[in-house]
Design an enzyme around this catalytic site. Structure first.
Site, mmCIF file in Angstrom:
data_model
loop_
_atom_site.group_PDB
_atom_site.id
_atom_site.type_symbol
_atom_site.label_atom_id
_atom_site.label_comp_id
_atom_site.label_asym_id
_atom_site.label_seq_id
_atom_site.Cartn_x
_atom_site.Cartn_y
_atom_site.Cartn_z
ATOM 1 N N SER A 1 0.372 7.377 12.957
ATOM 2 C CA SER A 1 -0.653 6.997 11.982
ATOM 3 C C SER A 1 -1.995 7.650 12.282
ATOM 4 O O SER A 1 -2.697 8.105 11.376
ATOM 5 C CB SER A 1 -0.814 5.475 11.958
ATOM 6 O OG SER A 1 0.349 4.852 11.478
ATOM 7 N N TYR B 1 0.844 -1.195 0.000
ATOM 8 C CA TYR B 1 0.000 0.000 0.000
ATOM 9 C C TYR B 1 0.882 1.249 0.000
ATOM 10 O O TYR B 1 1.977 1.253 0.572
ATOM 11 C CB TYR B 1 -0.939 0.021 1.213
ATOM 12 C CG TYR B 1 -0.241 0.011 2.555
ATOM 13 C CD1 TYR B 1 0.068 1.199 3.215
ATOM 14 C CD2 TYR B 1 0.098 -1.186 3.170
ATOM 15 C CE1 TYR B 1 0.701 1.191 4.450
ATOM 16 C CE2 TYR B 1 0.723 -1.205 4.401
ATOM 17 C CZ TYR B 1 1.028 -0.013 5.041
ATOM 18 O OH TYR B 1 1.655 -0.032 6.264
ATOM 19 N N PRO B 2 0.419 2.304 -0.641
ATOM 20 C CA PRO B 2 1.115 3.587 -0.549
ATOM 21 C C PRO B 2 0.575 4.396 0.625
ATOM 22 O O PRO B 2 -0.559 4.177 1.074
ATOM 23 C CB PRO B 2 0.784 4.254 -1.880
ATOM 24 C CG PRO B 2 -0.562 3.720 -2.229
ATOM 25 C CD PRO B 2 -0.631 2.321 -1.668
ATOM 26 N N MET B 3 1.371 5.317 1.123
ATOM 27 C CA MET B 3 0.933 6.163 2.220
ATOM 28 C C MET B 3 1.627 7.515 2.147
ATOM 29 O O MET B 3 2.646 7.674 1.474
ATOM 30 C CB MET B 3 1.223 5.517 3.571
ATOM 31 C CG MET B 3 2.701 5.288 3.848
ATOM 32 S SD MET B 3 3.025 4.869 5.586
ATOM 33 C CE MET B 3 2.607 6.422 6.377
ATOM 34 N N LYS C 1 2.117 11.409 4.671
ATOM 35 C CA LYS C 1 1.890 12.119 5.924
ATOM 36 C C LYS C 1 0.970 13.312 5.645
ATOM 37 O O LYS C 1 1.126 14.014 4.637
ATOM 38 C CB LYS C 1 3.219 12.602 6.510
ATOM 39 C CG LYS C 1 4.119 11.473 7.015
ATOM 40 C CD LYS C 1 3.493 10.773 8.204
ATOM 41 C CE LYS C 1 4.501 9.919 8.957
ATOM 42 N NZ LYS C 1 5.042 8.806 8.182
ATOM 43 N N GLN D 1 9.293 -6.067 6.169
ATOM 44 C CA GLN D 1 8.773 -5.041 5.279
ATOM 45 C C GLN D 1 9.881 -4.307 4.554
ATOM 46 O O GLN D 1 11.040 -4.323 4.965
ATOM 47 C CB GLN D 1 7.939 -4.043 6.063
ATOM 48 C CG GLN D 1 8.741 -3.205 7.028
ATOM 49 C CD GLN D 1 7.866 -2.256 7.811
ATOM 50 O OE1 GLN D 1 6.807 -1.863 7.366
ATOM 51 N NE2 GLN D 1 8.319 -1.870 8.974
ATOM 52 N N HIS E 1 6.776 4.588 17.396
ATOM 53 C CA HIS E 1 6.195 3.824 16.292
ATOM 54 C C HIS E 1 7.025 2.557 16.035
ATOM 55 O O HIS E 1 6.471 1.457 15.867
ATOM 56 C CB HIS E 1 6.190 4.722 15.057
ATOM 57 C CG HIS E 1 5.264 4.283 13.971
ATOM 58 N ND1 HIS E 1 3.903 4.196 14.128
ATOM 59 C CD2 HIS E 1 5.520 3.920 12.687
ATOM 60 C CE1 HIS E 1 3.350 3.807 12.993
ATOM 61 N NE2 HIS E 1 4.316 3.626 12.101
#
Length: 492
Positions: free
Chosen positions: A228, A150-152, A154, A190, A177
């Site tokens: 997040s 998945y892309p993310m 901020k 990951q 985190h």
């Protein structure tokens, strides 16, 4: 203006998703389908074969859901190489039956949030840690795992602007985190890649696990973390399972992939091979990766040579095992407390064999040894263990060839005698050509469990010792004092 953390970039990444035109596929003559499958399988096998040449990594995954049917993941040194891969696939006969559903371009990244010394004062970072960061820039794709990509980004909203926060505040949140992610040691690994200026969002996150619910759990738990909850924005998720290129016909026929062998899942349905995450965004570990095979994959020739000398070379469970070893100058009690916390997590997983702290007999240092059933699990454990305090040299750094690991368990009544015997053997080793250093390490939890780390200039020099009369005499003597068969393995 807020300070931007430094970054370092490695391989470029392409996630390429395709849908299959199933109507066209069913209507095509069988000879055309066969030719298309052969063409595609050859293309994919050639891409995956690059992993053995250290030129890149590729993997093919079946995608579950309506977003796509197939996902190709490619890691390469340059964007130009990814471009050539895309165009080469379009030239295959199989491509006529597919349509690109989605693609994402990024570049593997490590940032200064979790490794400020690596950027601010490189000379202060030991060679092992530096090598670890460099290895993170050229990642591997785990075998036989589920994937979630998945892309993310901020957020940059008036009350939730990540880029307006002081760097110290951002670093503190990223540290918390990362600590959350460490709870998934041995379960999730990951690759974090930056897509700032390269694609629609700012990072591409690729998670791998043998239990798909571990991916769900880590993402779910991270949603409650401030990084997040306040500042994370996520794109579409693509979920699937890796399969070998040779199984493409089975995939297109609607059969199980990976294809079964002998009536059972060839890749061990229900069998767990564990990994862990190690990036800034989820797992945040900064350790050194050193997995050292004690099985056929890495040292088959060495094992054969040892066997010729009637020296047992591993496989205590009848299976290949993999070890990671590092050294620390921290006190034994403090180091054990840190290791015990990690080991408590490791022991939840079937692939874990043993993790222990050994105290030096001569050198003022401790060894941490972690043994696993799979190379990838040893890899992931190494990353966490290398975050231990006062880590110094890693196995293989101090010599041209590497470290010979000798594991012995003595009968309690003979332990003191074994230590005396080691002192005698150490004197012989000191005069041998190609020998650098040998020390007896004693398990801090069990005085009868010994690990001898012996470093040599070359394999030939080490084998000369094992062929010597002195070692032969020691083997004969050991039959009466050892509680179990010893293991002699090259760790690097």
């Amino acid at each position: 203006m807020a300070d931007a953390p430094p970054t370092d970039e490695g391989w470029f990444v392409l996630h390429d998703c395709y849908t299959v035109d199933w109507d066209a596929w069913r209507d095509a003559p069988e000879r055309d389908r066969t030719a298309a499958l052969d063409d595609a399988a050859s293309f994919l096998a050639d891409r995956e074969a690059l992993a053995d040449a250290d030129e890149g990594e590729s993997g093919v995954f079946s995608i579950t859901g309506q977003k796509a049917d197939l996902l190709f993941v490619h890691f390469r040194e340059s964007l130009d190489e990814l471009d050539r891969i895309q165009r080469a696939f379009e030239q295959t006969a199989f491509a006529e039956y597919t349509e690109r559903a989605h693609s994402y371009v990024s570049v593997v990244e490590i940032s200064g949030y979790t490794a400020p010394d690596y950027f601010e004062d490189p000379d202060s970072v030991d060679d092992g840690l530096r090598q670890y960061f460099e290895s993170k820039l050229t990642p591997e794709i785990p075998d036989d795992t589920y994937v979630s990509f998945y892309p993310m980004s901020k957020r940059r909203q008036p009350e939730q602007n990540w880029y307006d926060l002081p760097i110290e505040e951002r670093a503190e949140m990223m540290d918390v985190h990362g600590d959350l992610g460490k709870q998934y040691a041995g379960r999730v690994s990951q690759v974090i890649a930056s897509s700032v200026g390269l694609d629609d969002m700012e990072w591409g996150v690729t998670l791998f696990a043998d239990d798909l619910t571990d991916i769900k759990d880590i993402v779910y738990e991270m949603r409650f973390d401030e990084v997040s909850a306040k500042y994370g924005a996520f794109g579409d998720f693509f979920v699937g399972r890796r399969f070998p290129p040779a199984d493409l016909p089975a995939f297109m026929a609607g059969e199980r992939v990976p294809a079964p062998e002998g009536g059972a899942d060839a890749h061990g349905e229900g069998e767990r091979t564990h990994h862990h995450g190690d990036s800034d965004h989820h797992d945040g570990d900064d350790g050194e990766q050193h997995h050292h095979s004690t099985g056929d994959e890495a040292d088959d020739g060495i094992r054969g040579e040892l066997a010729d000398e009637d020296i047992y070379a591993g496989q205590p469970h009848g299976e290949d095992v993999y070890a990671t070893v590092l050294y620390s100058e921290a006190g034994a009690d403090d180091l054990f407390e840190e290791v015990e916390g990690l080991r408590g997590n490791f022991e939840h997983y079937d692939t874990h064999v043993k993790t222990a702290v050994y105290d030096g007999h001569e050198a003022d240092r401790r060894a941490v040894v972690s043994i696993w059933d799979t190379a990838s699990a040893a890899d992931t454990a190494a990353g966490f263990l290398a975050d231990l305090p006062e880590v110094v040299e890693r196995a293989g750094e101090e010599s041209g060839f590497g470290t010979m690991g000798m594991f012995y368990e003595t009968k309690p009544e003979h332990t003191a005698e074994f230590v005396e015997k080691f002192d005698t053997v150490a004197g012989v080793l000191a005069d041998m050509d190609g020998h650098f250093d040998t020390d007896l390490m004693v398990n801090v939890e069990n005085d009868d469990d010994m690990f001898i780390a012996s470093q040599w200039r070359s394999q030939e020099d080490a084998m000369a010792f094992f062929r010597s009369d002195d070692f032969g005499d020691t083997v004969d003597w050991g039959r009466d004092v050892l509680a179990d068969r010893p293991r002699h393995v090259f760790l690097a």
